[in-house]
Design a protein around this motif. Sequence first.
Motif, short mmCIF file in Angstrom:
data_model
loop_
_atom_site.label_atom_id
_atom_site.label_comp_id
_atom_site.label_asym_id
_atom_site.label_seq_id
_atom_site.Cartn_x
_atom_site.Cartn_y
_atom_site.Cartn_z
N UNK A 1 10.47 -54.63 46.82
CA UNK A 1 10.76 -53.69 47.88
C UNK A 1 10.76 -52.26 47.34
N UNK A 2 11.35 -52.06 46.18
CA UNK A 2 11.39 -50.71 45.62
C UNK A 2 10.00 -50.22 45.22
N UNK A 3 9.14 -51.17 44.80
CA UNK A 3 7.80 -50.78 44.40
C UNK A 3 7.04 -50.19 45.58
N UNK A 4 7.24 -50.75 46.78
CA UNK A 4 6.56 -50.23 47.96
C UNK A 4 6.99 -48.79 48.24
N UNK A 5 8.26 -48.52 48.08
CA UNK A 5 8.75 -47.16 48.32
C UNK A 5 8.16 -46.18 47.33
N UNK A 6 8.07 -46.59 46.05
CA UNK A 6 7.49 -45.70 45.05
C UNK A 6 6.01 -45.45 45.30
N UNK A 7 5.29 -46.48 45.69
CA UNK A 7 3.87 -46.31 45.99
C UNK A 7 3.70 -45.37 47.18
N UNK A 8 4.53 -45.54 48.19
CA UNK A 8 4.45 -44.68 49.36
C UNK A 8 4.78 -43.23 49.01
N UNK A 9 5.82 -43.03 48.20
CA UNK A 9 6.19 -41.67 47.80
C UNK A 9 5.07 -41.03 46.98
N UNK A 10 4.50 -41.78 46.05
CA UNK A 10 3.40 -41.23 45.24
C UNK A 10 2.18 -40.91 46.09
N UNK A 11 1.87 -41.78 47.03
CA UNK A 11 0.72 -41.54 47.89
C UNK A 11 0.93 -40.32 48.77
N UNK A 12 2.10 -40.21 49.37
CA UNK A 12 2.38 -39.05 50.21
C UNK A 12 2.41 -37.75 49.41
N UNK A 13 2.90 -37.81 48.18
CA UNK A 13 2.89 -36.63 47.32
C UNK A 13 1.46 -36.23 46.99
N UNK A 14 0.63 -37.23 46.70
CA UNK A 14 -0.77 -36.95 46.38
C UNK A 14 -1.48 -36.33 47.58
N UNK A 15 -1.24 -36.87 48.76
CA UNK A 15 -1.88 -36.33 49.97
C UNK A 15 -1.42 -34.90 50.23
N UNK A 16 -0.12 -34.66 50.06
CA UNK A 16 0.41 -33.32 50.31
C UNK A 16 -0.11 -32.32 49.28
N UNK A 17 -0.31 -32.75 48.06
CA UNK A 17 -0.75 -31.84 47.01
C UNK A 17 -2.23 -31.48 47.15
N UNK A 18 -3.04 -32.43 47.57
CA UNK A 18 -4.48 -32.20 47.58
C UNK A 18 -5.07 -31.93 48.95
N UNK A 19 -4.26 -31.89 49.97
CA UNK A 19 -4.80 -31.59 51.29
C UNK A 19 -4.62 -30.11 51.59
N UNK A 20 -5.54 -29.59 52.35
CA UNK A 20 -5.45 -28.20 52.77
C UNK A 20 -5.34 -28.18 54.28
N UNK A 21 -4.58 -27.25 54.81
CA UNK A 21 -4.45 -27.21 56.27
C UNK A 21 -5.76 -26.81 56.92
N UNK A 22 -6.01 -27.37 58.08
CA UNK A 22 -7.22 -27.04 58.81
C UNK A 22 -7.09 -25.62 59.35
N UNK A 23 -8.14 -24.87 59.20
CA UNK A 23 -8.14 -23.49 59.66
C UNK A 23 -9.19 -23.33 60.74
N UNK A 24 -8.81 -22.62 61.77
CA UNK A 24 -9.77 -22.34 62.83
C UNK A 24 -10.78 -21.33 62.32
N UNK A 25 -12.04 -21.62 62.55
CA UNK A 25 -13.09 -20.73 62.10
C UNK A 25 -13.84 -20.17 63.31
#
Length: 90
Positions: free
Chosen positions: A1-25
């Motif tokens: 159960x704890x492993x799932x939480x760590x995987x989820x936290x790592x994945x969300x951190x990775x997405x937040x770090x490498x995603x850029x907000x969409x900008x209207x052009x």
Amino acid sequence: MKMHKWILVLLLTWVAAFSTPAQAQPQETNTVEFSAQAPNASSPEMADVMRRDGKIYIVVAVLVTVLLGVLFYLISLDKKIGNLERQLKQ
């Protein structure tokens, strides 16, 4: 159960770090010129065009969404299988 939480936290951190907000052009008329020469393998034109137009971020967002959906499905499936295993042991 704890492993799932760590995987989820790592994945969300990775997405937040490498995603850029969409900008209207602003709407521009972009033209793509085609040449009679063979395409150069060192510079993919499609990636450059998509990056310039900002569409590459949409592609990345769709891919991340699909991968997150698969991950959540696998986690829920693992929970269901775990519950069934516990019921069989009883």
